[in-house]
Design a protein around this motif. Structure first.
Motif, PDB file in Angstrom:
ATOM      1  N   UNK A  79      34.405  45.191  42.309  1.00 47.75           N
ATOM      2  CA  UNK A  79      34.224  44.589  40.976  1.00 47.75           C
ATOM      3  C   UNK A  79      33.564  45.610  40.157  1.00 47.75           C
ATOM      4  N   UNK A  80      34.196  46.597  39.411  1.00 50.04           N
ATOM      5  CA  UNK A  80      33.753  47.433  38.559  1.00 50.04           C
ATOM      6  C   UNK A  80      33.152  46.719  37.143  1.00 50.04           C
ATOM      7  N   UNK A  93      33.277  38.887  35.147  1.00 52.40           N
ATOM      8  CA  UNK A  93      33.067  39.356  36.424  1.00 52.40           C
ATOM      9  C   UNK A  93      32.918  38.135  37.414  1.00 52.40           C
ATOM     10  N   UNK A  94      32.290  37.138  36.852  1.00 50.54           N
ATOM     11  CA  UNK A  94      32.070  35.736  37.856  1.00 50.54           C
ATOM     12  C   UNK A  94      33.344  35.368  38.231  1.00 50.54           C
ATOM     13  N   UNK A  95      34.338  35.310  37.155  1.00 53.64           N
ATOM     14  CA  UNK A  95      35.685  35.180  37.536  1.00 53.64           C
ATOM     15  C   UNK A  95      36.301  36.066  38.787  1.00 53.64           C
ATOM     16  N   UNK A  96      36.103  37.329  38.478  1.00 55.83           N
ATOM     17  CA  UNK A  96      36.610  38.068  39.791  1.00 55.83           C
ATOM     18  C   UNK A  96      35.979  37.762  40.941  1.00 55.83           C
ATOM     19  N   UNK A 219      45.083  42.770  35.988  1.00 59.35           N
ATOM     20  CA  UNK A 219      45.432  41.386  36.610  1.00 59.35           C
ATOM     21  C   UNK A 219      44.688  40.234  35.895  1.00 59.35           C
ATOM     22  N   UNK A 220      44.822  38.987  36.414  1.00 56.28           N
ATOM     23  CA  UNK A 220      43.671  38.058  36.238  1.00 56.28           C
ATOM     24  C   UNK A 220      44.468  36.909  35.829  1.00 56.28           C
ATOM     25  N   UNK A 221      43.601  35.802  35.695  1.00 54.49           N
ATOM     26  CA  UNK A 221      43.845  34.254  35.440  1.00 54.49           C
ATOM     27  C   UNK A 221      44.622  33.984  36.596  1.00 54.49           C
ATOM     28  N   UNK A 222      44.136  32.938  37.357  1.00 53.37           N
ATOM     29  CA  UNK A 222      44.892  32.146  38.243  1.00 53.37           C
ATOM     30  C   UNK A 222      44.850  30.766  38.248  1.00 53.37           C
TER      31      UNK A 222
END
Ligand SMILES: Nc1nc2c(ncn2[C@@H]2O[C@H](COP(=O)(O)OP(=O)(O)OP(=O)(O)O)[C@@H](O)[C@H]2O)c(=O)[nH]1
Ligand SMILES: [Zn+2]
Length: 285
Positions: A79-80, A93-96, A219-222
């Motif tokens: 996680x960059x 960040x926390x989501x990843x 990417x994101x949101x799941x």
């Protein structure tokens, strides 16, 4: 002969065998017809035909695949995170990190652009928070070279994918990690943005692990069916003595987490993100 799919171009996989040889491959009929047939990261069996060419006869069972970017057999996510210029979002960040937990892959946090950080104490506090939770956290700069060798040489194996916000420094870091690789094709995919972005994935080898190069993917949101997975991703609260073992730490009687958040024993921002993620990812919260 077994190998790893390191590149997939126009449905023609390039496979690298364990002795480092590369083969441009064709898929056999049945594999070709199966949906999701082959991904970068797949381990396959091949049968060489012509010099440098082979047929893939079998795709070995895979684990931990990502859908977007499409990569099979992922070991972990880098996680960059840009601490400054621009300041990264702690929520993302926390989501990843939660996402890595749900995907059941590892996660390490890589802070970039430390040469631009004025308040080192603030950075240290941030790093300590996540180190105490149990994450590996790296402070790096491609300008000064800080942290790059340590990051590269840390023991880890398998396939790792960089995720992070736009501008966080992913491609700069990839270049610093792999100075000999031709990473310019990325520039081409950028020009295409807005029209038709070229999206592709390839694996690049460092001494310790494979780095997935995934330009064009944001990417994101799941959506998650089991909220327990999200609760478990915040394992820093596992020692809390809530009255109910499956406590979600929202408004349950005898919850031990909420008071500790109020007292600042548990990080209030992490707690806020936990609530937010529950709300956004699991419909009934
Ligand atoms: N000073 C400094 N600037 C950096 C560093 N790393 C990256 N940058 C700059 O930050 C900007 C964004 O870096 P990129 O590597 O393009 O970021 P990215 O995450 O790949 O961005 P996307 O391709 O949009 O996803 C560029 O202008 C880089 O030159 C660093 O260590 N120090
Ligand atoms: Zn609780």
């Amino acid at each position: 002969m077994q190998g790893l799919v390191v590149l997939l171009e126009a449905n023609r996989p390039t496979v690298e065998t364990d002795d480092g040889k590369r083969y441009l491959c064709y898929l056999r009929g049945k594999i070709k017809r199966d949906a999701g047939r082959i991904l970068v990261g797949d381990r396959v069996e091949i049968m060489p035909t012509d010099p440098g060419e082979a047929i893939i006869t079998k795709v070995l069972p895979r684990s931990h695949s990502l859908f977007r970017p499409p990569v099979a057999n992922v070991s972990g996510l880098f996680v960059i995170f840009s601490f400054t210029e621009p300041r990264g979002s702690l929520e993302l960040l926390d989501k990843r990190l939660v996402m890595a937990h749900i995907l059941n892959v590892e996660a390490e946090i890589v802070v970039t652009k430390t040469d631009l950080v004025d308040d080192r104490e603030k950075l240290t506090r941030f790093m300590t928070l996540y180190k105490n939770i149990g994450y590996r956290v790296w402070a790096t700069s491609v300008t000064t070279g800080e942290g790059i060798p340590e990051f590269l040489e840390a023991p880890r194996t398998g396939i790792w994918v960089m995720v992070g916000e736009s501008g966080a420094g992913k491609s700069s870091l990839a270049k610093a990690l792999l100075p000999h690789e031709e990473l310019d094709i990325q520039g081409l995919s950028r020009i295409g943005r807005g029209q038709q972005t070229t999206r592709w994935v390839r694996l690049l080898k460092t001494r310790q692990f494979w780095l997935a190069d995934t330009p064009g993917y944001t990417a994101l949101e799941m959506s998650v069916k089991d909220p327990q997975l999200i609760r478990q991703a915040f394992w820093e609260w596992d020692n809390a003595s809530c009255r109910f073992p499956g406590c979600f730490h929202i408004d349950e009687p005898g919850c031990d987490v909420l008071p500790k958040v109020m007292q600042g024993i548990y990080d209030p921002v992490r707690y806020e993100h936990y609530r937010l993620i529950l709300n956004q990812w699991v419909k009934r919260y």
